[in-house]
Design an enzyme around this catalytic site. Structure first.
Site, PDB file in Angstrom:
ATOM      1  N   HIS A 208      72.767  24.280  38.759  1.00 28.81           N
ATOM      2  CA  HIS A 208      71.661  25.166  38.389  1.00 28.81           C
ATOM      3  C   HIS A 208      71.239  25.073  36.920  1.00 28.81           C
ATOM      4  O   HIS A 208      70.238  25.620  36.527  1.00 28.81           O
ATOM      5  CB  HIS A 208      72.016  26.625  38.694  1.00 28.81           C
ATOM      6  CG  HIS A 208      73.001  27.224  37.730  1.00 28.81           C
ATOM      7  ND1 HIS A 208      74.319  26.875  37.716  1.00 28.81           N
ATOM      8  CD2 HIS A 208      72.841  28.121  36.743  1.00 28.81           C
ATOM      9  CE1 HIS A 208      74.934  27.539  36.766  1.00 28.81           C
ATOM     10  NE2 HIS A 208      74.067  28.303  36.152  1.00 28.81           N
TER      11      HIS A 208
HETATM   12  N1  UDP Z   1      79.217  32.109  42.655  1.00 28.55           N
HETATM   13  C1  UDP Z   1      79.061  32.926  43.760  1.00 28.55           C
HETATM   14  N2  UDP Z   1      78.314  32.461  44.808  1.00 28.55           N
HETATM   15  C2  UDP Z   1      77.716  31.239  44.816  1.00 28.55           C
HETATM   16  C3  UDP Z   1      77.892  30.410  43.674  1.00 28.55           C
HETATM   17  C4  UDP Z   1      78.639  30.873  42.608  1.00 28.55           C
HETATM   18  O1  UDP Z   1      79.594  34.032  43.796  1.00 28.55           O
HETATM   19  O2  UDP Z   1      77.045  30.885  45.798  1.00 28.55           O
HETATM   20  C5  UDP Z   1      79.978  32.617  41.488  1.00 28.55           C
HETATM   21  C6  UDP Z   1      81.094  31.726  40.994  1.00 28.55           C
HETATM   22  O3  UDP Z   1      82.309  32.054  41.611  1.00 28.55           O
HETATM   23  C7  UDP Z   1      81.143  32.015  39.498  1.00 28.55           C
HETATM   24  C8  UDP Z   1      79.757  32.454  39.191  1.00 28.55           C
HETATM   25  O4  UDP Z   1      79.079  32.709  40.420  1.00 28.55           O
HETATM   26  O5  UDP Z   1      82.008  33.090  39.192  1.00 28.55           O
HETATM   27  C9  UDP Z   1      79.084  31.374  38.422  1.00 28.55           C
HETATM   28  O6  UDP Z   1      77.789  31.706  38.201  1.00 28.55           O
HETATM   29  P1  UDP Z   1      76.749  30.659  37.654  1.00 28.55           P
HETATM   30  O7  UDP Z   1      77.167  29.290  38.074  1.00 28.55           O
HETATM   31  O8  UDP Z   1      75.416  31.171  38.067  1.00 28.55           O
HETATM   32  O9  UDP Z   1      76.862  30.839  36.092  1.00 28.55           O
HETATM   33  P2  UDP Z   1      77.765  30.181  34.973  1.00 28.55           P
HETATM   34  O10 UDP Z   1      79.188  30.453  35.296  1.00 28.55           O
HETATM   35  O11 UDP Z   1      77.442  28.730  34.932  1.00 28.55           O
HETATM   36  O12 UDP Z   1      77.336  30.891  33.739  1.00 28.55           O
END
Ligand code: UDP
Length: 365
Positions: A208
């Site tokens: 993403h």
């Molecule tokens: N996550 C979730 N469902 C999904 C994909 C990711 O609950 O379908 C959770 C994952 O376990 C993690 C978080 O969302 O804790 C990550 O979010 P994202 O990738 O949007 O943000 P980042 O961590 O890169 O800031």
């Protein structure tokens, strides 16, 4: 009674908010703190927002700023305007912000401009890539925070080398306790049955980040899927990625990769179950890299850098960028030995206690 405000707005913020809210509202602190949750509305899809409030039994936010999607500057400006108004009409003792989203930075800046102390959970992380929108949010937030909770030794070193002004507390990473609790609950998840999957027969894929959602990178992702057409991939796809794939006329091409199960984003327990039972995860997410480490699932990070360098040093994560050959090779041939024990690179699972105890001390002073 001291008033603590949490400003949240995006999926990773809600997940980190959960243990903090639970602890602030526990008997131990109930007469000391009032916890007010402000949701900026940065993420508004049910599957990126409300689902987490339900799963973690979080109350509805006290205020929703409904900023919705927009360009980053307009989004942050809308948040600042609305937050300033709320901060001026309520007597607030401290603002808590989480991670590195636009909501994190807007919460920190409007609190500082309203002369309210700011505490930053998950501070000090750096990718050293200023083109990454989150990197700018982190640096700015850290430099205006009064209290900083870095999750790793590297984060502490980063803050020291930037001569940070605020008070730093070595708190470990809040994911440890979140994953520990999730592991007791994922047996109730029926995601594998619903998707007709068996444990250890598929690879999990997420994507993403803005640097990975341009035409070239998305085309490379499709080429990676073509190279591994005999492997099962599960891809809970972020709405942002779907929009961009559609705009760039690539969504139909992706749908032709019949080895890829495209699904909507799933709730936390379903995601953790998918991650724990996957052969490997391929991701550009920050949170997922540490969750993979904690769950002992090998992680291929399709970025050129990471903030979670300890997971690389421990041999459990590798960086391939969105390079078709390197990523294909890692998916097919990289097989790290599962460690019998893990070094506690993210602390011992006491992060929410350390943070809330620290808040009690500074707010009592
Ligand atoms: N996550 C979730 N469902 C999904 C994909 C990711 O609950 O379908 C959770 C994952 O376990 C993690 C978080 O969302 O804790 C990550 O979010 P994202 O990738 O949007 O943000 P980042 O961590 O890169 O800031």
């Amino acid at each position: 009674m001291k008033k603590i405000v949490s400003v949240v707005g995006a999926r990773p913020n809600f997940i980190k908010l959960a243990p903090i809210h639970k602890l602030i509202n526990s008997n131990e602190y109930t007469n000391r703190f009032e916890h007010i949750i402000i949701h900026t509305g940065q993420h508004y899809d049910y599957k990126l927002s409300e689902i987490f409030f339900r799963e973690f039994s979080l109350p509805q936010a006290n205020y929703n700023l409904d900023v919705g999607s927009s360009t980053p500057c307009i989004q942050i400006a809308e948040m600042l305007k609305k937050l300033e108004h709320l901060f001026h009409s309520n007597k607030i003792d401290l603002v808590l912000v989480y991670g590195d989203t636009n909501s994190t930075f807007a919460g920190a800046l409007s609190a500082t401009k309203s002369s309210i102390n700011v505490a930053h959970i998950e501070s000090g992380l750096r990718s050293f890539n200023r083109e990454m929108p989150e990197e700018v949010n982190r640096i700015l937030t850290d430099h205006i925070s009064n209290f900083l909770y870095p999750p790793t030794k590297t984060a502490i070193n980063n803050l020291n080398s930037e001569n940070i002004r605020g008070e730093m507390v070595n708190a470990g990473d809040i994911s440890v306790e979140i994953i520990r609790e999730a592991e007791t609950k994922i047996r109730n998840s029926s995601i594998l049955e619903n998707l007709d999957l068996e444990p250890n027969e598929y690879y999990l894929f997420t994507l993403h980040r803005s640097e990975n959602t341009n035409f070239e990178s998305l085309q490379s992702v499709i080429n990676i899927f073509k190279n591994i057409s005999d492997l099962k991939i599960v891809f809970p796809i972020h709405p942002r990625t779907v929009n961009l794939l559609n705009q760039l006329n690539l969504y139909k091409k992706l749908q032709k990769c019949t080895n890829v199960k495209l699904i909507e984003p799933v709730g936390y327990m379903d995601f953790i179950k998918l991650l724990k039972c996957a052969i490997k995860v391929v991701t550009d997410s920050g949170g997922t890299q540490k969750e993979a480490y904690l769950l002992k699932t090998p992680c291929i990070t399709i970025r050129n850098n990471t903030e979670w360098v300890e997971t690389i040093e421990e041999g459990w994560n590798i960086l391939t960028g969105i390079d078709v050959e390197k990523t294909t090779d890692a998916i097919m041939n990289w097989n790290p030995q599962k460690p019998s024990t893990q070094n506690p690179i993210f602390g011992k699972g006491m992060t929410s206690n350390i943070i809330v105890n620290h808040l009690k001390r500074v707010l009592d002073e």
